[in-house]
Every structure is written in structure tokens, then in C-alpha cells.
Write a protein that holds these residues in place. Structure first.
Motif, PDB file in Angstrom:
ATOM      1  N   SER A  17      68.488  53.211  33.707  1.00 51.84           N
ATOM      2  CA  SER A  17      67.726  54.158  34.318  1.00 51.84           C
ATOM      3  C   SER A  17      66.310  54.712  33.377  1.00 51.84           C
ATOM      4  N   GLY A  18      66.780  55.142  32.157  1.00 52.45           N
ATOM      5  CA  GLY A  18      65.740  55.567  31.593  1.00 52.45           C
ATOM      6  C   GLY A  18      64.687  54.606  30.945  1.00 52.45           C
ATOM      7  N   TYR A  19      64.992  53.239  30.855  1.00 51.13           N
ATOM      8  CA  TYR A  19      64.180  52.084  30.522  1.00 51.13           C
ATOM      9  C   TYR A  19      63.146  51.752  31.940  1.00 51.13           C
ATOM     10  N   LEU A  20      63.760  51.842  33.041  1.00 44.42           N
ATOM     11  CA  LEU A  20      63.068  51.534  34.068  1.00 44.42           C
ATOM     12  C   LEU A  20      62.173  52.504  34.635  1.00 44.42           C
ATOM     13  N   ASP A  21      62.669  53.840  34.183  1.00 45.18           N
ATOM     14  CA  ASP A  21      61.955  55.249  34.694  1.00 45.18           C
ATOM     15  C   ASP A  21      60.706  55.000  33.684  1.00 45.18           C
ATOM     16  N   ASP A  22      60.722  54.684  32.561  1.00 48.60           N
ATOM     17  CA  ASP A  22      59.516  54.589  31.447  1.00 48.60           C
ATOM     18  C   ASP A  22      58.741  53.533  32.006  1.00 48.60           C
ATOM     19  N   ARG A  23      59.241  52.517  32.556  1.00 49.38           N
ATOM     20  CA  ARG A  23      58.251  51.176  33.123  1.00 49.38           C
ATOM     21  C   ARG A  23      57.604  51.639  34.243  1.00 49.38           C
ATOM     22  N   VAL A  24      58.211  52.340  35.155  1.00 51.75           N
ATOM     23  CA  VAL A  24      57.430  52.771  36.380  1.00 51.75           C
ATOM     24  C   VAL A  24      56.349  53.787  36.188  1.00 51.75           C
ATOM     25  N   LYS A  25      56.542  54.667  35.340  1.00 51.15           N
ATOM     26  CA  LYS A  25      55.616  55.458  34.577  1.00 51.15           C
ATOM     27  C   LYS A  25      54.509  54.689  34.069  1.00 51.15           C
ATOM     28  N   ALA A  26      54.839  53.676  33.433  1.00 49.08           N
ATOM     29  CA  ALA A  26      53.683  52.766  32.699  1.00 49.08           C
ATOM     30  C   ALA A  26      52.823  52.063  33.835  1.00 49.08           C
TER      31      ALA A  26
END
Length: 650
Positions: free
Chosen positions: A314-323
Motif C-alpha cells: 500500500s505505501g509503495y503503490l500510494d507513492d507510485r500513484v502520487k508520482a
């Protein structure tokens, strides 16, 4: 002319174990002597004399307990931590004895308060209520059982906390597992002789790894290691904590611990707390589902067959979505949040707003070389002292919190407090912080300001953050807003290499990206709140805490529960907050409303800050929190500002 007050808490937390024990015993003796004299006072004794004797006896115990807590949570020497733990137990035992002493209660209950001010009447209303809640009006046999249970609960709570703080785990991974991590992180985690890198479950290691590491298997390994802390040590400890609290509550006539623990809060009842949790959960449900769907869609870019998002994703994907969808990569702001600049920024902003000056104190003893001391001045008047213990080390408290050292009292003592945090430490590598760390710094400093400004009340029993517990987080949550304002950030957020100010458009993209995931965040908080409440309002006879986690996680959040993980065994709030984790979101509702005044008048405008300081922070616990908020807002608080925040488009 009276002598100026001088802070002196440091000498009590930096001395050898024997001296520490002696100081604790002196505090116990002072309290016992004061209480013994109180019980012999004739009925004709002036009210002020009675109340002063009780207040000073209580303050001796409270401050000794506060210092023991700091030592137990932070001191590098095991012998001193053990001495502090023993002192806490003895202090709490005496405090329980006093709360159940009918002779003390009768002396205080007969005091004529008709000529006393409102703050004094409010204080004594709380004091007498707390005596009754402790069982002072019960028969001798019941009081003896209550006393034994309270003493046992202190010991169990200390064990639960100790098992968390001492359980740091590490995973060994190939250097390739660091792909995606910032350069400074990679350099700080060089391979050992076996060619492996070691990543710990301490926050400065854990959070960046789960956010940036591309290797899902490595994230899973670290995530699982973190979720196995406290196991198996805390399995039986938590069960005992829940059972003994239930036993104590029912002995005092309550149906369960949650009913007892909510009675003196703003919420008043466990059912009202449950209703609040459901209200917030319902309001955030659709947004949570949309957030989760976006994460799953992003995961399918890497794994077309993915049918779920795992918690370590979740933390990794959240960061990727934001990027990728919000054009914001959280690594791009880290170079602007170097720890020493952030620290100075927090100090400069709050000094400007609240009309004070912070002066470093170099000649005061500290309990570790990392610790810094500051005196707080308003003009030439010393208002208090605080300590910053901000970086991780072995056997230290693992989260972030403000700890009391001394509760101030007008004309008697200056307030002293400490921030205990776990931020990156400056050294050979720059100490670059996540933006979430910056928000945490502001949050904890909000607690500290409440303690310092509220530490000049007439009675020590009203000092600092002694408001209702479900209001305590509101001032600290509100101060986080300054970490989200571009103008405020640009006063200190400078690139550690170039000195360039954090670009406004980067802040705008960061704030826009921060709106994503809000539904998941709120529901996660409601899962924690529901777990906290249900653990303490269900019959503990056959209660399986792990099964309860599995049940509630399925109700509140979309990430599947994974067998062999034990989040609840490191959830320290199950001891300190017990059933009342709902208080974080309850306070946030109030914080969002308080902030509307600053949104209108300006975040860098000292005028509303000074008004807020006078109306909300300085009174401490001298009035009901709802009335303090009303004095500042000019009306009762409501849900409108919170709902606007929750529904703001991503």
C-alpha cells in the motif's frame, strides 16, 4: 521580592540509579507527609490552606512519576530504566492509596468552595469525581480488591510497553532489495561481511523502505518482521491487561472497562464512542473504496493478474500513484527537509506566532548526548524549559510523543517537558525527513506548547494538558496545518545542497497528492479505534485478541488480515489509551474547526495565535474543553470543517 523560578528537572533524570531512587523516595515521603497532615486539619482550616496542601502533595507524586516515565522510556542505562520502572510502580501504588483514602476525600468534600474562583471549583469537581471513580466510597473489602488490581495493572502496563520498546527486529536482504531507495538511505545501509544489508523495524528504516523499495518480496519480509514484534511476549500480557481492567471496572459497578474509561471524556459513554466511530467510518467508506481501486489498478500495471493489494504494497503503490497520476514523487521533497533546518523552522515559526523566544541551554545535564535543552522566554520572563530527544537508539521509546517532566504552577514551578521522537540523525549522511515526519514534528511540538503555555495555572492539578483526554490531540493536530502551508514551509524548507527554497508548485503538487488516500487513512484510523473500543467492551472471558483483529480488519479496511501477524501486540495505545483511540479522530474534528480562524486571518498572523494561546492553551484544565473552544471560536464547534476536509477532492 520572590526568587525567580529555575527549572531543575534535568538533575532528576540524569543521576545515578541510587540517587534516582532516593529522589523518588523523597517525593513519596513528601506526599505521604502532606496527606497525613491534610487528614488532621481541623474543619475550620481556610480552604486555600487545605487545597494548597493537597495540590502540593499530589504534584510531588505526579512530577516524580513523570520523570520516571521519561527515564524508563529513554535512558540508555538499563539499571536506571529498571530503577525508574520500580519507582513508577511505587508512586502509582501510593497515588491509588490516596485516591481510595476516605479520610482524604472527606476533608476535601467538606471544603467550602462558594468563595473560590471558577477554576478552583472545576478542579475540585474533577478531584472528587476521580476519588469516587477510584472506589473511595466503597466498603473496605472492595477497596482492597481495587487497590490490588490497580497495582497489578501498573506492572502489566509496564511489561506491555517494555516488550514493545525492546523488540527491534532486523531482516537481512541482498543489496538489490534497496532498488528504489534514496541514495542517502542506500549509503547508510552498506552490505556487511556476508554481502547482505540489514534493515531494522525502527521507523527511519521501516517507513522509507516500505514506501520506496521496488522489491515486493523484500517489503513483505520487513513488513512481516514488524508485525511480529511483541510476539509471543505480549500475547498473555495483553490478555491480562484486558481481563484485569474488566475486573476492575465491574468491581466499581460498570458493565465493562470502556464504560469506565469514557465516562470522564467529552464523549461520556462507550456507546457514543461507538456511534462516532461508525459515523466517521460510514462517511469515509466510498472514498476508501475508490482509493483501494486506484491502488489495485496501479498494481496491475506491474502484475496483470493481481486480484488484491497486500498491506506491504500500500505505501509503495500510494507513492507510485502520487508520482504518476499527481506528478508528485515524495523523494523530491526530502532534500528540502533536512532535520536541523526543520527543527529551526518549527522553532522560528512558533516563536513568531506565540510571541516567545527559545534559548539553547548548554550547561544543563542531559540523559544522552543527542538530547538538547531550550528555555522558553516571553520578553525577559522565563516561561519553561523543554528537551529534544529526537533520534532512534536501542531500548528507547519507538514512536513520537511529548513527555512531561514538571507540571508548572504559578509562583511555584516552571513547566518542563520533552519531545521523544525517532527522526533521522545528522551525521555522515544528511538527515533527510519525509514530509510526514515534518508533520509529526509540528504535531508533537503542539503538545509541548500546550504543556508550556498551560503550565502557569493556579493549581498544579489544572496544569498543562489536563483537559478531557479526547481533546488533548486537537491543539497538536491543528499545528500540523503549518507543515502544509506553502508560505510557512518556505520559511525553512531549503535544499540541503543548494539552499533553494522549496518551490511553491512542488508544494501544490504535494498537497494535491496528499488528498489521495485520505479515505484509506481515515478508515485505518477507525479500525484502530474500533479495535481499541471492542477489546475493552466485550466480555474478555473467551476473547481472542487476534481473532478480533481479523474480524474488525475485515469490516473496516480492504487489506486482508494475514495469519501469523500480530499488530495489536505492538499497539502501545492499547495500554495508554486503552479503549479510547477514537480520541484522535474526535480531536481532529475540533482541530479542523479551530483552524478555520487561522484560514481566515492568516497562518503567520500573531493576532489569532495569541488569542488561541489565551483562550485554549493557557487555561490548561481550568474549564471544560468545549467551553475553551467556544471562547476562541465564539460558538460551539461542529462537523462542517471536518466534513469539508474529508470530502475535499483528490
Amino acid at each position: 521580592m520572590s526568587e525567580p523560578l529555575v527549572p531543575d528537572a534535568a538533575r532528576h533524570v540524569t543521576c545515578p540509579p541510587e540517587e534516582f531512587r532516593r529522589a523518588s523516595e523523597e517525593a513519596l515521603a513528601k506526599a505521604r507527609d502532606g496527606i497525613a497532615r491534610l487528614k488532621t486539619l481541623p474543619a475550620s482550616t481556610p480552604p486555600k490552606e487545605v487545597l494548597e496542601l493537597f495540590d502540593e502533595s499530589s504534584a510531588a507524586l505526579d512530577d516524580a512519576a513523570a520523570r520516571a516515565s521519561v527515564v524508563r522510556h529513554t535512558h540508555p542505562e538499563a539499571a536506571l530504566r529498571e530503577a525508574a520502572e520500580a519507582s513508577e510502580q511505587a508512586i502509582e501504588n501510593l497515588a491509588n492509596d490516596i485516591r481510595m483514602d476516605r479520610g482524604v476525600y472527606d476533608v476535601l468534600a467538606r471544603v467550602d468552595l462558594s468563595q473560590q474562583d471558577a477554576a478552583t471549583r472545576k478542579w475540585m469537581e474533577k478531584v472528587l469525581r476521580d476519588f469516587r471513580r477510584a472506589g473511595v466510597d466503597r466498603d473496605d473489602a472492595t477497596r482492597a480488591k481495587v487497590k490490588a488490581l490497580q497495582e497489578e495493572l501498573v506492572r502489566i502496563g509496564q511489561e506491555f510497553s517494555r516488550n514493545i520498546s525492546q523488540d527491534t527486529r532486523k531482516v537481512s536482504l541482498p543489496p538489490s532489495a534497496l532498488d528504489g531507495l534514496p541514495e542517502d538511505y542506500v549509503r547508510a545501509h552498506a552490505p556487511g561481511e556476508d554481502g547482505q544489508v540489514r534493515i531494522s523495524t525502527d521507523y527511519p528504516d521501516l517507513v522509507p523502505f516500505l514506501t520506496y523499495a521496488r522489491d515486493g518480496k523484500a517489503r513483505e519480509e520487513l513488513w512481516r518482521a514488524n508485525r511480529q514484534r511483541g510476539y509471543p511476549a505480549n500475547v498473555n500480557v495483553l490478555q491480562s491487561l484486558v481481563q484485569k481492567r474488566h475486573e476492575l471496572a465491574t468491581l466499581l459497578g460498570y458493565p465493562h472497562w470502556a464504560a469506565y474509561a469514557t465516562e470522564d471524556k467529552m464523549v461520556r459513554t462507550a456507546d457514543a464512542a461507538g456511534t462516532f466511530i461508525r459515523k466517521i467510518a460510514d462517511a469515509s467508506e466510498e472514498r476508501m473504496k475508490r482509493d483501494y481501486a486506484v491502488l489495485l489498478e496501479r498494481k496491475r500495471k506491474d502484475d496483470p493478474n493481481a486480484d488484491k493489494v497486500n498491506p506491504w504494497d500500500s505505501g509503495y503503490l500510494d507513492d507510485r500513484v502520487k508520482a504518476e497520476q499527481y506528478a508528485f514523487d515524495s523523494q523530491t521533497v526530502r532534500p528540502y527537509f533536512e532535520y536541523t533546518r526543520v527543527k529551526q523552522g518549527v522553532l522560528d515559526l512558533t516563536a513568531r506566532l506565540f510571541g516567545v523566544t527559545y534559548r539553547p541551554v548548554k550547561d544543563v545535564p542531559v540523559w544522552h548526548p543527542d538530547v538538547e535543552a531550550y528555555d522558553v522566554y516571553e520578553g525577559t520572563t522565563l516561561k519553561g524549559r523543554f528537551f529534544l530527544d529526537m533520534h532512534p537508539r536501542a531500548d528507547k521509546y519507538k514512536h513520537a510523543a511529548q513527555f512531561t517532566l514538571t507540571s508548572g504552577k504559578s509562583g511555584r514551578r516552571l513547566p518542563e517537558g520533552a519531545l521523544i521522537c525517532n527522526f533521522p540523525k545528522p551525521g555522515t549522511e544528511p538527515a533527510l525527513m519525509q514530509h510526514g515526519d515534518v508533520e509529526t514534528f509540528f504535531h508533537e511540538f503542539g503538545h509541548l506548547l500546550h504543556h508550556i503555555f498551560g503550565g502557569h495555572t493556579k493549581w498544579a492539578g489544572l496544569s498543562g494538558v489536563r483537559t478531557e483526554w479526547d481533546f488533548v490531540e486537537a491543539p497538536s493536530q491543528m499545528l500540523e496545518e503549518w507543515a502544509r502551508d506553502v508560505t510557512c514551509l518556505q520559511t525553512f524548507a531549503k535544499h540541503y545542497q543548494t539552499g533553494e527554497a522549496l518551490p511553491a508548485e512542488l508544494v501544490e503538487r504535494m498537497l494535491a497528492a496528499d488528498e489521495f488516500g485520505k479515505g484509506l487513512f481515515v478508515r485505518q484510523q477507525m479500525f484502530y479505534a474500533a479495535l481499541s473500543l471492542e477489546l475493552y467492551r466485550r466480555d474478555p472471558t473467551n476473547l481472542d485478541a487476534t481473532a478480533l483483529v481479523r474480524e474488525l480488519q475485515g469490516q473496516y479496511i480492504p487489506f486482508p488480515y494475514l495469519e501469523g501477524t500480530y499488530f495489536h501486540l505492538t499497539f502501545g495505545h492499547l495500554d495508554g489509551y486503552s479503549s479510547n483511540y477514537y480520541t484522535y479522530m474526535w480531536s481532529l474534528v475540533i482541530a479542523k474547526d479551530l483552524f478555520t480562524v487561522f484560514q481566515t486571518k492568516g497562518l503567520l498572523n500573531p493576532e489569532p495565535a495569541q488569542a488561541y494561546r489565551r483562550a485554549v492553551l493557557e487555561p490548561g484544565g481550568s474549564d471544560d474543553a468545549a467551553r475553551l473552544v467556544n471562547h476562541f471560536l465564539g460558538r460551539d464547534y461542529d462537523f462542517r470543517a471536518y466534513e469539508a476536509w474529508l470530502n475535499k477532492a483528490a
